[in-house]
Design a protein around this motif. Structure first.
Motif, PDB file in Angstrom:
ATOM      1  N   GLU A 169       9.156  -4.830  38.653  1.00 54.96           N
ATOM      2  CA  GLU A 169       8.738  -4.098  39.850  1.00 54.96           C
ATOM      3  C   GLU A 169       9.940  -3.533  40.606  1.00 54.96           C
ATOM      4  OE1 GLU A 169       5.363  -3.917  40.082  1.00 54.96           O
ATOM      5  OE2 GLU A 169       5.263  -5.255  38.367  1.00 54.96           O
ATOM      6  N   SER A 189       6.459 -10.690  38.529  1.00 60.38           N
ATOM      7  CA  SER A 189       5.050 -10.379  38.258  1.00 60.38           C
ATOM      8  C   SER A 189       4.753 -10.707  36.794  1.00 60.38           C
ATOM      9  CB  SER A 189       4.820  -8.884  38.497  1.00 60.38           C
ATOM     10  OG  SER A 189       3.630  -8.448  37.876  1.00 60.38           O
ATOM     11  N   GLN A 191       3.172  -8.949  34.988  1.00 61.24           N
ATOM     12  CA  GLN A 191       2.832  -7.618  34.478  1.00 61.24           C
ATOM     13  C   GLN A 191       3.026  -7.432  32.961  1.00 61.24           C
ATOM     14  OE1 GLN A 191       1.399  -5.219  36.310  1.00 61.24           O
ATOM     15  NE2 GLN A 191       1.246  -3.927  34.510  1.00 61.24           N
ATOM     16  N   LYS A 194       0.908  -9.931  30.755  1.00 62.84           N
ATOM     17  CA  LYS A 194      -0.551  -9.722  30.716  1.00 62.84           C
ATOM     18  C   LYS A 194      -0.854  -8.461  29.918  1.00 62.84           C
ATOM     19  CE  LYS A 194      -1.057  -7.641  35.375  1.00 62.84           C
ATOM     20  NZ  LYS A 194      -1.865  -7.528  36.573  1.00 62.84           N
ATOM     21  N   ARG A 213      10.168 -12.711  44.765  1.00 62.63           N
ATOM     22  CA  ARG A 213      10.727 -11.416  45.137  1.00 62.63           C
ATOM     23  C   ARG A 213      11.843 -11.621  46.152  1.00 62.63           C
ATOM     24  NH1 ARG A 213       5.898  -7.120  44.410  1.00 62.63           N
ATOM     25  NH2 ARG A 213       5.170  -8.089  42.476  1.00 62.63           N
ATOM     26  N   GLU A 215      13.100 -10.145  48.505  1.00 61.25           N
ATOM     27  CA  GLU A 215      13.038  -9.143  49.555  1.00 61.25           C
ATOM     28  C   GLU A 215      13.825  -9.664  50.743  1.00 61.25           C
ATOM     29  OE1 GLU A 215       9.440  -7.022  49.746  1.00 61.25           O
ATOM     30  OE2 GLU A 215       8.403  -8.392  48.420  1.00 61.25           O
ATOM     31  N   LEU A 223       6.602 -12.999  51.711  1.00 58.71           N
ATOM     32  CA  LEU A 223       7.232 -14.271  51.360  1.00 58.71           C
ATOM     33  C   LEU A 223       8.159 -13.992  50.190  1.00 58.71           C
ATOM     34  CD1 LEU A 223       4.078 -16.579  51.333  1.00 58.71           C
ATOM     35  CD2 LEU A 223       5.976 -16.748  52.947  1.00 58.71           C
ATOM     36  N   TYR A 332       4.555   1.857  34.238  1.00 61.28           N
ATOM     37  CA  TYR A 332       3.390   1.495  33.413  1.00 61.28           C
ATOM     38  C   TYR A 332       2.075   2.120  33.907  1.00 61.28           C
ATOM     39  CZ  TYR A 332       3.430  -2.109  37.095  1.00 61.28           C
ATOM     40  OH  TYR A 332       3.485  -2.758  38.300  1.00 61.28           O
ATOM     41  N   GLU A 353      -1.440  -4.095  52.939  1.00 59.93           N
ATOM     42  CA  GLU A 353      -1.810  -3.922  51.533  1.00 59.93           C
ATOM     43  C   GLU A 353      -2.197  -5.266  50.932  1.00 59.93           C
ATOM     44  OE1 GLU A 353       1.288  -2.132  48.970  1.00 59.93           O
ATOM     45  OE2 GLU A 353       0.683  -3.669  47.529  1.00 59.93           O
ATOM     46  N   LEU A 354      -3.246  -5.254  50.126  1.00 63.17           N
ATOM     47  CA  LEU A 354      -3.735  -6.505  49.547  1.00 63.17           C
ATOM     48  C   LEU A 354      -3.499  -6.561  48.045  1.00 63.17           C
ATOM     49  CD1 LEU A 354      -5.384  -8.579  51.289  1.00 63.17           C
ATOM     50  CD2 LEU A 354      -7.301  -7.961  49.843  1.00 63.17           C
ATOM     51  N   SER A 355      -3.569  -5.411  47.396  1.00 64.03           N
ATOM     52  CA  SER A 355      -3.474  -5.406  45.938  1.00 64.03           C
ATOM     53  C   SER A 355      -3.046  -4.030  45.461  1.00 64.03           C
ATOM     54  CB  SER A 355      -4.854  -5.737  45.350  1.00 64.03           C
ATOM     55  OG  SER A 355      -4.898  -5.503  43.965  1.00 64.03           O
ATOM     56  N   SER A 356      -2.335  -3.995  44.312  1.00 62.29           N
ATOM     57  CA  SER A 356      -2.170  -2.719  43.627  1.00 62.29           C
ATOM     58  C   SER A 356      -2.509  -2.893  42.169  1.00 62.29           C
ATOM     59  CB  SER A 356      -0.777  -2.106  43.754  1.00 62.29           C
ATOM     60  OG  SER A 356       0.131  -2.962  44.323  1.00 62.29           O
ATOM     61  N   ARG A 360      -3.148   1.594  32.666  1.00 61.71           N
ATOM     62  CA  ARG A 360      -1.777   1.550  32.161  1.00 61.71           C
ATOM     63  C   ARG A 360      -1.553   2.615  31.093  1.00 61.71           C
ATOM     64  NH1 ARG A 360      -1.183  -2.018  36.326  1.00 61.71           N
ATOM     65  NH2 ARG A 360      -2.118  -4.039  35.867  1.00 61.71           N
ATOM     66  N   TRP A 398      -4.835  -5.345  37.826  1.00 60.74           N
ATOM     67  CA  TRP A 398      -4.298  -5.371  39.185  1.00 60.74           C
ATOM     68  C   TRP A 398      -3.665  -6.715  39.503  1.00 60.74           C
ATOM     69  CZ3 TRP A 398      -7.215  -9.344  40.849  1.00 60.74           C
ATOM     70  CH2 TRP A 398      -8.602  -9.362  40.607  1.00 60.74           C
ATOM     71  N   GLY A 399      -2.880  -6.707  40.571  1.00 61.76           N
ATOM     72  CA  GLY A 399      -2.311  -7.934  41.127  1.00 61.76           C
ATOM     73  C   GLY A 399      -2.740  -8.019  42.577  1.00 61.76           C
ATOM     74  N   GLY A 401      -2.416 -10.222  46.092  1.00 61.49           N
ATOM     75  CA  GLY A 401      -1.625 -11.238  46.794  1.00 61.49           C
ATOM     76  C   GLY A 401      -2.540 -12.292  47.406  1.00 61.49           C
TER      77      GLY A 401
HETATM   78  P1  AMO Z   1       2.643  -5.330  43.760  1.00 60.47           P
HETATM   79  O1  AMO Z   1       4.129  -5.332  43.717  1.00 60.47           O
HETATM   80  O2  AMO Z   1       1.995  -4.345  44.655  1.00 60.47           O
HETATM   81  O3  AMO Z   1       2.039  -5.077  42.297  1.00 60.47           O
HETATM   82  O4  AMO Z   1       2.146  -6.779  44.131  1.00 60.47           O
HETATM   83  C1  AMO Z   1       0.767  -7.097  44.153  1.00 60.47           C
HETATM   84  C2  AMO Z   1       0.365  -7.736  45.456  1.00 60.47           C
HETATM   85  O5  AMO Z   1       1.083  -8.935  45.660  1.00 60.47           O
HETATM   86  C3  AMO Z   1       1.286  -9.140  47.050  1.00 60.47           C
HETATM   87  N1  AMO Z   1       2.711  -9.260  47.320  1.00 60.47           N
HETATM   88  C4  AMO Z   1       3.247 -10.051  48.248  1.00 60.47           C
HETATM   89  N2  AMO Z   1       2.708 -10.885  49.132  1.00 60.47           N
HETATM   90  C5  AMO Z   1       3.528 -11.549  49.948  1.00 60.47           C
HETATM   91  N3  AMO Z   1       4.872 -11.448  49.937  1.00 60.47           N
HETATM   92  C6  AMO Z   1       5.476 -10.625  49.060  1.00 60.47           C
HETATM   93  N4  AMO Z   1       6.807 -10.538  49.041  1.00 60.47           N
HETATM   94  C7  AMO Z   1       4.658  -9.869  48.163  1.00 60.47           C
HETATM   95  N5  AMO Z   1       4.912  -8.988  47.198  1.00 60.47           N
HETATM   96  C8  AMO Z   1       3.725  -8.643  46.694  1.00 60.47           C
HETATM   97  C9  AMO Z   1       0.700  -7.936  47.766  1.00 60.47           C
HETATM   98  C10 AMO Z   1       0.674  -6.905  46.695  1.00 60.47           C
HETATM   99  O6  AMO Z   1      -0.323  -5.951  46.923  1.00 60.47           O
HETATM  100  N6  AMO Z   1       2.409  -5.640  38.734  1.00 60.47           N
HETATM  101  C11 AMO Z   1       1.741  -5.116  39.902  1.00 60.47           C
HETATM  102  C12 AMO Z   1       0.265  -5.416  39.887  1.00 60.47           C
HETATM  103  C13 AMO Z   1      -0.498  -4.676  38.796  1.00 60.47           C
HETATM  104  O7  AMO Z   1      -0.369  -3.445  38.714  1.00 60.47           O
HETATM  105  O8  AMO Z   1      -1.265  -5.349  38.083  1.00 60.47           O
HETATM  106  C14 AMO Z   1       2.394  -5.696  41.141  1.00 60.47           C
HETATM  107  O9  AMO Z   1       3.097  -6.684  41.107  1.00 60.47           O
HETATM  108  O10 AMO Z   1      -0.607  -8.297  48.177  1.00 60.47           O
END
Ligand code: AMO
Ligand code: ATP
Length: 430
Positions: A169, A189, A191, A194, A213, A215, A223, A332, A353-356, A360, A398-399, A401
């Motif tokens: 990512e 991830s 990613q 899977k 992560r 960050e 987190l 991807y 944001e909750l999910s992306s 693929r 999708w992933g 959080g």
């Molecule tokens: P992405 O990077 O958007 O997508 O992560 C997916 C979801 O994970 C949560 N998230 C977090 N929650 C808390 N703290 C963080 N540091 C943090 N980082 C991510 C969010 C986010 O939407 N591989 C793709 C998914 C996919 O396409 O299947 C991915 O990791 O809710």
């Protein structure tokens, strides 16, 4: 001695002696009679010690007891309308299993507003507060129901390695680790793994596990170690997995609403399952909303936090953003016919944001091209690209959080509230 009953299992019809066990929640000495409120996982019960009826030895033992000490009490259950809940236990024997030091580092009853930092330092004590406990009962139920839903939909649970050699990512957010003589990282991830499973014939997989992560920023919704709920599904496009995602959210809300009503009440949270289907708005429309509200965004930019908030206010419920520019989505993500738009989506809660996810790329040639465009070296991803050489079906996933979902369900504004031992920029202990 063994516990025979939890507090909530007691009733006036029990004739034999009971044994209860728990922590001293409250001590009241009215002179002539003493009351101990004993708290266990399921609730509280009053233990009443009238001086005249109770052995002196027992009275002495109790007069020195401190709040939050651990006791076992053997005695008779009796109805008494003056007791909280209408029941009390008259003790025949009391065992002090463990003394609690005084003063306590935080107020367990939650009457004094303790700072989150102090609460996290003494998480074991913090969980003795019924409000905190409610969050973690809901967390437990959420994971149980997510698993139930996905299993019913035919998904198979997988676990992928957390120590890996590559990023997925974006290279800047990786935690390097020492792995003998090799360069290694904590995985961001599942990613790549899977997706590899889509070439195995398993068709539908899911994973619930930690992601890491690095960050730098310190926000209420990030987190450094978080839990991701991931799915991947073969022979599907992005609209199929969006459908699964919205039904999953709706299902989990319904289950929590029905089965955790006590916990929700403790959190003062009125939970309404979001209506299906969730609204889908195009990236372009989302940009327009931002620009109209004075948040300048040019095409091809991700939405800044005020932008996410502005769109969330306009929509007022869960919604998807679709038709993202390909250039800001990972390598991807499958582009549409018009190449600058991708089959990627984000699921948004009004506040974050909750999910992306995405359909693929399953053509190895296109995948390599997109990697190179994003400054990634395909040869480093050989283990992943190999899976695309010998029969890879189209697939999507999708992933989600898990902690973000729990923030939404519990209404907690800080992500640290919904993890037992959060890892953030400053916190590595406990
Ligand atoms: P992405 O990077 O958007 O997508 O992560 C997916 C979801 O994970 C949560 N998230 C977090 N929650 C808390 N703290 C963080 N540091 C943090 N980082 C991510 C969010 C986010 O939407 N591989 C793709 C998914 C996919 O396409 O299947 C991915 O990791 O809710
Ligand atoms: P993900 O990280 O999974 O993509 P996210 O919602 O956390 O999901 P980020 O890209 O981390 O997405 O950040 C989204 C938005 O959050 C960014 O566009 C940025 O405006 C905002 N953001 C990131 N860091 C901070 C910060 N330190 N303070 C305030 N806002 C921030």
């Amino acid at each position: 001695w063994r516990r025979t009953h939890y507090s909530e299992e007691l009733n006036a019809d029990i004739e034999e002696d009971v044994t209860i066990a728990g922590w001293v929640h409250e001590i009241r000495d009215l002179g002539g009679v003493m009351f101990l409120i004993i708290r266990d996982r399921k609730g509280k019960v009053q233990v009443t010690l009238p001086e005249k009826k109770v052995k002196d030895k027992l009275m002495d033992k109790i007069s020195e007891i401190s709040k939050e000490s651990v006791l076992m009490v053997q005695g008779q259950v009796k109805e008494d309308e003056r007791a909280p809940g209408g029941l009390e236990v008259l003790p025949k024997e009391i065992k002090v299993l463990s003394d609690a030091e005084t003063p306590l580092p935080i107020d367990v009853a939650g009457e004094v507003n303790t700072e989150l930092d102090n609460r996290l330092n003494s998480r074991f004590l913090d969980l003795r507060n019924p409000e905190t406990l409610s969050v973690f009962k809901i967390r437990d139920k959420t994971f149980t129901e997510v698993r139930k839903f996905l299993e019913k939909e035919g998904f198979i649970e997988m676990t992928s390695p957390k120590m890996v050699a590559t990023a997925t990512e974006g290279g800047t957010e990786l935690f390097p680790i020492s792995y003998f003589e090799k360069e290694a990282f904590l995985n961001q991830s599942p990613q790549l793994f899977k997706q590899i499973m889509m070439a195995s014939g398993l068709d539908k997989v899911y994973e619930i596990g930690p992601i890491f992560r690095a960050e730098e920023h310190d926000t209420r919704r990030h987190l450094n170690e978080t839990t991701s709920i991931d799915i991947e599904m073969a022979f599907s496009d992005h609209t199929d997995v969006m459908g699964i995602l919205e039904r999953l959210i709706n299902y989990v809300y319904e289950k929590i609403e029905q089965e955790c009503s006590e916990e929700l009440k403790k959190l003062d949270k009125d939970l309404k399952p979001p209506e299906l289907p969730f609204e889908r708005i195009k990236y372009d429309e989302a940009v327009d909303i931002c620009n109209k509200k004075g948040i300048e965004i040019t095409w091809g930019e991700d939405f800044p936090t005020p932008g996410e908030k502005a769109i969330g206010e306009e929509i007022g419920d869960y919604y998807f953003i679709v038709d993202w520019p390909s250039e800001i989505k990972p390598f991807y993500a499958q582009p549409k016919e018009e190449k600058e738009i991708s089959k990627a989506f984000d699921l948004m809660h009004p506040e974050f944001e909750l999910s992306s996810g995405a359909q693929r790329v399953h053509s190895i040639e296109l995948l390599k091209k997109r990697m190179i465009n994003q400054d990634l070296e395909p040869s480093e991803f050989k283990f992943y690209l190999d899976a695309f050489k010998y029969g890879m079906p189209p697939h999507s996933g999708w992933g989600l959080g898990a902690e973000r979902l729990l923030m939404a369900i519990t209404g907690k504004p800080n992500i640290r509230e919904v993890v037992l031992f959060p890892r953030d920029r400053k916190r590595l202990i406990p």
